[in-house]
Every structure is written in structure tokens, then in C-alpha cells.
Design an enzyme around this catalytic site. Structure first.
Site, short mmCIF file in Angstrom:
data_model
loop_
_atom_site.label_atom_id
_atom_site.label_comp_id
_atom_site.label_asym_id
_atom_site.label_seq_id
_atom_site.Cartn_x
_atom_site.Cartn_y
_atom_site.Cartn_z
N ASP A 32 0.94 -1.46 0.01
CA ASP A 32 -0.12 -0.10 0.07
C ASP A 32 0.89 1.27 0.00
O ASP A 32 1.85 1.48 0.64
CB ASP A 32 -0.89 0.00 1.17
CG ASP A 32 -2.21 0.93 1.22
OD1 ASP A 32 -1.79 2.30 1.05
OD2 ASP A 32 -3.31 0.62 1.32
N ASN A 88 -12.89 -3.28 3.11
CA ASN A 88 -14.14 -2.28 2.92
C ASN A 88 -14.98 -2.37 1.94
O ASN A 88 -14.43 -2.49 0.68
CB ASN A 88 -13.48 -1.01 3.24
CG ASN A 88 -12.45 -0.60 4.29
OD1 ASN A 88 -12.74 -1.10 5.39
ND2 ASN A 88 -11.08 0.23 4.16
N GLN A 95 -14.33 2.52 1.78
CA GLN A 95 -13.68 2.19 0.59
C GLN A 95 -13.24 3.30 -0.40
O GLN A 95 -14.26 4.09 -0.47
CB GLN A 95 -14.62 1.02 -0.36
CG GLN A 95 -14.07 0.53 -1.51
CD GLN A 95 -14.71 -0.43 -2.24
OE1 GLN A 95 -16.01 -0.75 -1.67
NE2 GLN A 95 -14.31 -1.04 -3.17
N HIS A 101 -10.51 -5.17 -2.65
CA HIS A 101 -9.13 -5.54 -2.15
C HIS A 101 -9.05 -5.94 -0.57
O HIS A 101 -10.08 -5.35 0.12
CB HIS A 101 -8.30 -4.38 -2.37
CG HIS A 101 -8.70 -3.21 -2.00
ND1 HIS A 101 -9.61 -2.33 -2.60
CD2 HIS A 101 -8.56 -2.41 -0.86
CE1 HIS A 101 -9.94 -1.15 -2.08
NE2 HIS A 101 -9.13 -1.12 -0.83
N HIS A 103 -7.10 -5.58 2.93
CA HIS A 103 -5.86 -4.88 3.44
C HIS A 103 -5.21 -6.07 4.54
O HIS A 103 -5.98 -6.64 5.31
CB HIS A 103 -6.25 -3.80 4.21
CG HIS A 103 -6.82 -2.82 3.60
ND1 HIS A 103 -5.93 -1.61 3.34
CD2 HIS A 103 -7.98 -2.26 3.10
CE1 HIS A 103 -6.63 -0.76 2.47
NE2 HIS A 103 -7.86 -1.12 2.45
P1 AMP Z 1 -9.76 1.28 0.70
O1 AMP Z 1 -9.97 2.76 1.49
O2 AMP Z 1 -9.99 0.24 1.58
O3 AMP Z 1 -10.53 1.57 -0.58
O4 AMP Z 1 -8.44 1.36 0.52
C1 AMP Z 1 -7.59 1.86 -0.63
C2 AMP Z 1 -6.20 1.68 -0.23
O5 AMP Z 1 -5.38 1.71 -1.41
C3 AMP Z 1 -5.41 2.92 0.49
O6 AMP Z 1 -4.86 2.31 1.67
C4 AMP Z 1 -4.55 3.48 -0.53
O7 AMP Z 1 -3.39 4.09 0.33
C5 AMP Z 1 -4.09 2.40 -1.56
N1 AMP Z 1 -3.89 3.05 -2.80
C6 AMP Z 1 -4.45 3.60 -3.64
N2 AMP Z 1 -3.71 3.85 -4.67
C7 AMP Z 1 -2.76 3.07 -4.69
C8 AMP Z 1 -1.73 2.91 -5.44
N3 AMP Z 1 -1.58 3.45 -6.64
N4 AMP Z 1 -0.77 1.93 -4.87
C9 AMP Z 1 -0.63 1.35 -3.94
N5 AMP Z 1 -1.59 1.56 -2.81
C10 AMP Z 1 -2.70 2.46 -3.41
#
Ligand code: AMP
Ligand code: ZN
Length: 136
Positions: A32, A88, A95, A101, A103
Site C-alpha cells: 500500500d 471495506n 472504501q 481488495h 488489506h
Molecule cells: P480502501 O480505503 O479500502 O479503498 O483502500 C484503498 C487503499 O489503496 C488505501 O490504503 C490507499 O493507500 C491504497 N492505494 C490507492 N492507490 C494506490 C496505488 N496506486 N498503489 C498502492 N496503494 C494504493
């Protein structure tokens, strides 16, 4: 199916470079970019699904097994003291990227992170009412 405007489709399928810690035919796991703790990993299916409700059952079942294996590796290799698995669905649930995805978050003593909620204090009657509503 992949979705054209989905960044996680592009990352999962290798069209955008990422820090990959696991890959097979169906999944890629990446670090992440805004980690809650060292080694915070995201497990992405290569096929697009907006959320858990769109995910095929077979993919969902595989995902938890792989998340467990990655979690074990993160704890062992990074010397973590615990692990959060977080997933999420929907904006209201936190989300921000609308491609399913999981975590996988290694936790360390004194990492000063908080992943949680404020516990409610329902009465036993209120709990019973919710239970009835769900089971109706
Ligand atoms: P969520 O809030 O569950 O949708 O989590 C999205 C996650 O994706 C967050 O923790 C972001 O830091 C991560 N994220 C978003 N874009 C990228 C990216 N290009 N590369 C790696 N992590 C990402
Ligand atoms: Zn996608």
C-alpha cells in the site's frame, strides 16, 4: 473482466508497476502506498469486481487463504507482533478504490495505529430486536 478506468485493474495486471509481494494467475499483492504500518499489503484479484458482493465465490474463498499465507509471511519476515485483515465495501465503510481488495496489515507493539470503531452500548432488548430483524 477488467475495467478500463480502474487503477487496481491496471496494477493487478501489471500495466502499472507496483511493489509486488505475491502473484499468481488470479491475484497480485502489492505494498500500500499509504501504509498503516510497515508491510501494509493489498491483495487484488486480477479480474475486476467493485466489492465483495460482486466477487465470485471461488475468488472470495481463494482470497482469504492467500491473505492468510501473505499475513504469515509478513509477520515472520518483518517481525510483526500481530496482524489486521481489513476489507471495506462502499464509501460509507471507508472504501476509496472501487476494485475489491483485502488489506493485510502487520501490527507492531507501540505502532500507535488505530484500526477500529467506537463500541456501542445496546440493551439486550435492542440486540434482540436487531437479531429478529436479521432473521426475519
Ligand atoms: P480502501 O480505503 O479500502 O479503498 O483502500 C484503498 C487503499 O489503496 C488505501 O490504503 C490507499 O493507500 C491504497 N492505494 C490507492 N492507490 C494506490 C496505488 N496506486 N498503489 C498502492 N496503494 C494504493
Ligand atoms: Zn478493477
Amino acid at each position: 473482466m477488467k475495467k478500463d478506468d480502474c487503477i487496481f485493474c491496471k496494477i493487478a495486471n501489471g500495466e502499472i508497476p507496483s511493489n509486488t509481494v505475491y502473484e499468481d494467475d488470479d491475484f497480485r499483492a502489492i505494498l500500500d502506498m499509504g501504509p498503516a504500518a510497515k508491510g501494509h499489503t493489498l491483495l487484488l484479484p486480477k479480474q475486476h469486481a467493485d466489492n465483495i458482493f460482486e466477487l465470485p465465490d471461488e475468488t472470495a474463498a481463494k482470497a482469504l487463504v492467500i491473505a492468510k499465507q501473505i499475513g504469515k509471511k509478513l509477520v515472520d519476515k518483518l517481525g510483526a507482533d500481530g496482524l489486521n485483515i481489513v476489507q471495506n465495501n462502499g464509501e460509507v465503510a471507508g472504501q476509496t478504490v472501487m476494485h475489491f481488495h483485502i488489506h493485510i496489515i502487520p501490527r507492531y507493539n507501540n505502532d500507535n495505529q488505530k484500526i477500529g470503531w467506537v463500541p456501542g452500548k445496546p440493551s439486550s432488548e435492542e440486540l434482540l430486536e436487531v437479531c429478529k430483524q436479521i432473521n426475519a
